[in-house]
Structure formats: C-alpha cells, structure tokens
Motif scaffolding. Structure first.
Motif, PDB file in Angstrom:
ATOM      1  N   ALA A 170       0.826  -1.209   0.000  1.00  0.00           N
ATOM      2  CA  ALA A 170       0.000   0.000   0.000  1.00  0.00           C
ATOM      3  C   ALA A 170       0.858   1.257   0.000  1.00  0.00           C
ATOM      4  CB  ALA A 170      -0.919  -0.004   1.221  1.00  0.00           C
ATOM      5  N   LEU A 171       1.926   1.253   0.804  1.00  0.00           N
ATOM      6  CA  LEU A 171       2.791   2.435   0.864  1.00  0.00           C
ATOM      7  C   LEU A 171       3.526   2.623  -0.461  1.00  0.00           C
ATOM      8  CD1 LEU A 171       4.105   2.043   4.511  1.00  0.00           C
ATOM      9  CD2 LEU A 171       2.749   3.943   3.640  1.00  0.00           C
TER      10      LEU A 171
ATOM     11  N   ALA B  34       2.337   1.787  -3.353  1.00  0.00           N
ATOM     12  CA  ALA B  34       1.345   2.338  -4.281  1.00  0.00           C
ATOM     13  C   ALA B  34       1.192   3.833  -4.049  1.00  0.00           C
ATOM     14  CB  ALA B  34       0.005   1.631  -4.094  1.00  0.00           C
ATOM     15  N   LEU B  35       1.204   4.248  -2.786  1.00  0.00           N
ATOM     16  CA  LEU B  35       1.111   5.683  -2.477  1.00  0.00           C
ATOM     17  C   LEU B  35       2.337   6.414  -3.001  1.00  0.00           C
ATOM     18  CD1 LEU B  35      -0.055   8.186  -1.133  1.00  0.00           C
ATOM     19  CD2 LEU B  35       0.806   7.346   1.063  1.00  0.00           C
ATOM     20  N   ALA B  36       3.526   5.822  -2.812  1.00  0.00           N
ATOM     21  CA  ALA B  36       4.753   6.454  -3.287  1.00  0.00           C
ATOM     22  C   ALA B  36       4.724   6.590  -4.808  1.00  0.00           C
ATOM     23  CB  ALA B  36       5.976   5.651  -2.850  1.00  0.00           C
TER      24      ALA B  36
ATOM     25  N   ALA C 117       2.032   6.686  -6.771  1.00  0.00           N
ATOM     26  CA  ALA C 117       1.029   7.680  -7.150  1.00  0.00           C
ATOM     27  C   ALA C 117       1.548   9.086  -6.889  1.00  0.00           C
ATOM     28  CB  ALA C 117      -0.264   7.451  -6.364  1.00  0.00           C
ATOM     29  N   SER C 118       2.384   9.240  -5.876  1.00  0.00           N
ATOM     30  CA  SER C 118       2.885  10.564  -5.505  1.00  0.00           C
ATOM     31  C   SER C 118       3.910  11.093  -6.488  1.00  0.00           C
ATOM     32  CB  SER C 118       3.510  10.510  -4.109  1.00  0.00           C
ATOM     33  OG  SER C 118       2.549  10.108  -3.152  1.00  0.00           O
ATOM     34  N   ARG C 119       4.498  10.200  -7.291  1.00  0.00           N
ATOM     35  CA  ARG C 119       5.518  10.667  -8.234  1.00  0.00           C
ATOM     36  C   ARG C 119       4.935  11.612  -9.273  1.00  0.00           C
ATOM     37  NH1 ARG C 119       7.734   4.970  -8.272  1.00  0.00           N
ATOM     38  NH2 ARG C 119       9.135   5.032  -6.493  1.00  0.00           N
TER      39      ARG C 119
ATOM     40  N   GLU D  73       2.923  13.970  -8.509  1.00  0.00           N
ATOM     41  CA  GLU D  73       2.665  15.256  -7.862  1.00  0.00           C
ATOM     42  C   GLU D  73       3.875  16.153  -8.039  1.00  0.00           C
ATOM     43  OE1 GLU D  73      -0.130  13.300  -4.392  1.00  0.00           O
ATOM     44  OE2 GLU D  73       1.984  13.719  -4.026  1.00  0.00           O
ATOM     45  N   GLN D  74       3.645  17.266  -8.685  1.00  0.00           N
ATOM     46  CA  GLN D  74       4.722  18.184  -8.962  1.00  0.00           C
ATOM     47  C   GLN D  74       4.377  19.552  -8.386  1.00  0.00           C
ATOM     48  OE1 GLN D  74       7.536  17.350 -10.449  1.00  0.00           O
ATOM     49  NE2 GLN D  74       6.910  15.262 -10.901  1.00  0.00           N
TER      50      GLN D  74
ATOM     51  N   PHE E  78       9.861  18.554  -2.493  1.00  0.00           N
ATOM     52  CA  PHE E  78       8.448  18.941  -2.516  1.00  0.00           C
ATOM     53  C   PHE E  78       7.564  17.795  -2.043  1.00  0.00           C
ATOM     54  CE2 PHE E  78       4.633  21.006  -3.803  1.00  0.00           C
ATOM     55  CZ  PHE E  78       3.845  20.051  -4.426  1.00  0.00           C
ATOM     56  N   ARG E  79       7.849  16.596  -2.551  1.00  0.00           N
ATOM     57  CA  ARG E  79       6.998  15.458  -2.183  1.00  0.00           C
ATOM     58  C   ARG E  79       7.176  15.092  -0.712  1.00  0.00           C
ATOM     59  NH1 ARG E  79       7.784  13.982  -7.618  1.00  0.00           N
ATOM     60  NH2 ARG E  79       9.750  12.948  -7.223  1.00  0.00           N
TER      61      ARG E  79
ATOM     62  N   HIS F 237       4.038  15.045   1.749  1.00  0.00           N
ATOM     63  CA  HIS F 237       3.637  13.888   2.550  1.00  0.00           C
ATOM     64  C   HIS F 237       3.565  14.241   4.029  1.00  0.00           C
ATOM     65  CE1 HIS F 237       3.456  10.892  -0.498  1.00  0.00           C
ATOM     66  NE2 HIS F 237       4.721  11.018  -0.865  1.00  0.00           N
TER      67      HIS F 237
ATOM     68  N   ILE G 231      -5.575   4.742  -1.851  1.00  0.00           N
ATOM     69  CA  ILE G 231      -4.390   5.584  -1.746  1.00  0.00           C
ATOM     70  C   ILE G 231      -4.716   6.871  -1.008  1.00  0.00           C
ATOM     71  CG2 ILE G 231      -2.871   7.060  -3.132  1.00  0.00           C
ATOM     72  CD1 ILE G 231      -2.732   4.726  -5.150  1.00  0.00           C
TER      73      ILE G 231
ATOM     74  N   LEU H 113      -5.007   6.079   2.669  1.00  0.00           N
ATOM     75  CA  LEU H 113      -3.701   5.862   3.289  1.00  0.00           C
ATOM     76  C   LEU H 113      -2.966   7.189   3.464  1.00  0.00           C
ATOM     77  CD1 LEU H 113      -1.567   3.938   4.389  1.00  0.00           C
ATOM     78  CD2 LEU H 113      -0.767   3.583   2.057  1.00  0.00           C
ATOM     79  N   ARG H 114      -3.107   8.082   2.482  1.00  0.00           N
ATOM     80  CA  ARG H 114      -2.457   9.388   2.582  1.00  0.00           C
ATOM     81  C   ARG H 114      -2.983  10.145   3.804  1.00  0.00           C
ATOM     82  NH1 ARG H 114      -0.384  12.094  -1.844  1.00  0.00           N
ATOM     83  NH2 ARG H 114      -1.678  10.852  -3.236  1.00  0.00           N
TER      84      ARG H 114
ATOM     85  N   LEU I 298       8.107   6.061   1.902  1.00  0.00           N
ATOM     86  CA  LEU I 298       7.640   6.856   0.756  1.00  0.00           C
ATOM     87  C   LEU I 298       8.797   7.495  -0.011  1.00  0.00           C
ATOM     88  CD1 LEU I 298       4.432   8.509   2.270  1.00  0.00           C
ATOM     89  CD2 LEU I 298       4.664   6.401   0.950  1.00  0.00           C
TER      90      LEU I 298
END
Lengths: 213, 167
Positions: free
Chosen positions: A49-50, A52-54, A56-58, A60-61, B2-3, B7, B92, B95-96, B115
């Motif tokens: 799950a983490l 997948a979050l990481a 998906a976060s890529r 985000e800019q 930034f990320r 987070h 997701i 979880l965030r 992360l």
C-alpha cells in the motif's frame, strides 16, 4: 517475548530491504506462531500500500511558479552577494578537493580528442593539455553553485555557448565593470547526466590561439 | 523535497514554501555540508524536516490518529463503482490521510523510509537520531497504520452488510 525478538527481522523482510540478519530464525518462528504470520501478512500488505502511495505521488509536482520564484530568489541572492563582494555561493571545501582532478582528466581527454580531430600528431609528441586548448590564456574552470549536489562526476564534455552578462551571477561569476558586450562566451563542463558542473570564461585571446592551431 | 514536505504536511502551498526555503538555505549554507556525516539527500531531507516541523508547529496540527474515526467515516456506497482504479485511488487517498494523521515522530519515519525510500542510515541522519530509533519509530508508525486500516475495513464491511440487510 519471543515474537518481539523476531519482529525486527520480519519488518525488514516485509519491507523487502534485502536479507535481514536473523531472518532464518524468524522464518522458523513463523512456522509455529500464527500471530506473527498474521502480523507479517499485515506488514507485507502495508508495504504494498505504501509503495502504491509512493508511486502515485511521483505524479505530484510543484507549480511552475516555484521554479521561477526559486530562480528569481537565487538571482537576487547572487546579485546581493556579488555587490557585497562575497562569494556568490558557499562552497564546501571537501567537495573542492576532488573536482579539479576530475576536471583535469576530462580536459586532458577532451584536449587529446580535439588534437586528433584537428589533425595534430599525438604519438610523436607529448600531448600537452595546456598547449592544446590554451588553458593558460583562459580563466580556469570554476564550479557552478550547487553543482556539488549533483551525482559524482564520471565523464563529460566541454560545451561552448554564450550567456547574457546579466546572468553571470547565477553562474557564480561577478558581472565585470563596463562590459563591452551584452553576452559572453563560456565553456561549460557538462557531466554524464547532461548537467553542467563548472564554467569558465573564454577570452578573445584564447579563441585566437585555438584558431591558429 | 516537494513530495517529502507534501507527505508530511498535506498542504501543496506549505510544501512549495518549504522547498524554496530548503534550496535557499543550501545556497547560503552549503559549506556546512560534511560528506563524512551524511549523503546529500539525507542532508537536504534534514533541512526540509526542520522547516516542515517549524511550519507544522506554527499552524493547526492534524488530528491524532484515534480521533479520525468520526470525521473521516463515510457512508459506504453499496452501489460502489466496480472499477479497480477507483478503489485503488480511494485506498491511496485513505492511506495518505492516515499517514498525515500519524504523530510527527512516526510520520517522518514512514515518509522517509517507505515513501521517500531512504535507507535507515540516511533517515537517521535526516532525523538526527540513531538507526535503532528510526527502526522503532517506523515499526510503531506502520503498526498504527495497519491497525487503523484494519479497523476501517471492518467498519465498512459492517456498514455494507447492515445496508444490504435493510434492503
């Protein structure tokens, strides 16, 4: 108590961070402990799950304004430092110890290649980096601000280009008094990743010495 | 950077401010970096961590993990969209929110190690603590997340089953 002893190895196993110490005994413990098996299943699912979050976060800019704001802030800082006669960017001494050697190697290789392309003889005479590219006539390479944050220099090339005089402080060079032209010619030492590491000004004398060779 | 800040804070505006602050700090204080003490990434994360913590202390803190139940509970959608992408996106997002609700000392361990994928050593350098402390905070943070996720799934299942019985 026995379960706690194995949880460290099981956590590293669940996070897939290599072969943790004690994992053999931990695996044997799993054969007899249902609670730890459930715990490991939970942690492995948490890892997935983490990740997948990481992933998906890529996507985000930051906004485009951040880069322009940052460059404007850099320019303002560099201009203020140059005006105050201070170094444009604080440079770590430890970093400076290795890069001149790396730059010298690149310059030597680049000079030899240039010498061969220009028809010069390499085998019968000692190829001198200094005489090939006129280094004594040019200013030496100076590291760019923040270049030390880039990956280690492995190989590169020298790229000649022109930049505006007003932009010199961004590259760590003070604006000369009474500049005669709006732009100057520079050589950029570009690394294997395409990012420049260092810069030197190219004077008219060094350009003439190269054209005569 | 930034990320990492996003987070930790959940706020894109705060994350952009922190990112800018980090690189300005690097420009001014690059001579303080010591290659023998940490990698560049760990050093940058440490600077970012300090800035994020300062901003989080100044602004309204997030709700503690246990209090999320009431405000975050949603009515289950018995006519849920069967598409896996939607479920994954919801998972997701959930979880965030849960990561953001962790106490800061556990949140930064989870964000840095799981992360941002830093090693224990780099995370320890960024958090200015020992590797063992990183391990224990990461362990505790992940356990809190697992408990909360498991509780949410059981509550949703009970609510869905209840809705089906009513129908």
């Amino acid at each position: 108590m026995s379960c706690r002893r194995h949880r460290r190895a099981l956590m590293a196993f669940a996070r897939q961070v290599g072969e943790p110490e004690g994992i053999g005994r931990a695996r044997a413990h799993l054969d007899i402990c249902a609670a730890c098996r459930r715990w490991l299943d939970e942690q492995q699912a948490m890892t997935a799950a983490l990740r997948a979050l990481a992933t998906a976060s890529r996507d985000e800019q930051p906004s485009e304004a951040l880069e322009s704001d940052l460059m404007a802030a850099f320019h303002a800082e560099a201009t203020a430092r140059a005006a105050a006669g201070e170094p444009v960017a604080a440079r770590p001494v430890a970093w400076l110890r290795w890069w001149p050697a790396a730059a010298a190697v690149v310059l030597a290789v680049g000079a030899l290649a240039w010498w061969q392309i220009a028809g010069g003889s390499v085998s019968n005479e000692r190829a001198s980096v200094d005489s090939a590219v006129g280094i004594p006539e040019c200013l030496e390479f100076a590291p760019l601000p923040l270049a030390f944050t880039l990956p280690a220099f492995e190989r590169g090339e020298i790229v000649r280009t022109q930049i505006a005089v007003a932009a010199l402080p961004v590259y760590g060079i003070a604006i000369p008094p009474d500049p005669v032209a709006p732009a100057v010619t520079v050589d950029l030492l570009v690394g294997q990743d395409g990012h420049p590491r260092a810069i030197r000004l190219v004077t008219s004398e060094s350009q003439d010495s190269r054209s005569r060779r | 950077m930034f990320r990492f800040a996003l987070h930790m804070s959940g706020s894109p505006a705060l994350a952009e401010d922190v990112t800018q602050d980090v690189f300005l700090a690097v420009m001014r204080c690059a001579d303080r970096y010591q290659v023998s003490r940490s990698t560049v990434v760990a050093w940058l994360c440490g600077i970012a961590r300090n800035h994020v913590r300062r901003r989080l202390d100044e602004e309204r803190p997030f709700q503690p993990l246990d209090s999320l139940g009431e405000s975050e509970r949603r009515e289950p959608n018995v006519e849920s969209d069967p598409l896996g992408d939607l479920e994954r996106a919801e998972g997701i997002a959930r979880l965030r929110r849960l990561v953001l609700a962790l106490p800061v000392r556990y949140r930064e361990a989870v964000v840095l190690c799981d992360l941002q994928e830093l090693s224990y050593e780099d995370a320890a350098a960024a958090m200015r603590c020992r590797v063992g402390t990183v391990r224990s905070r990461l362990h505790r943070g992940r356990e809190l997340l697992a408990v909360k996720l498991g509780r949410d799934r059981r509550e949703e299942k009970l609510a869905v089953d209840g809705a089906r019985c009513a129908i």
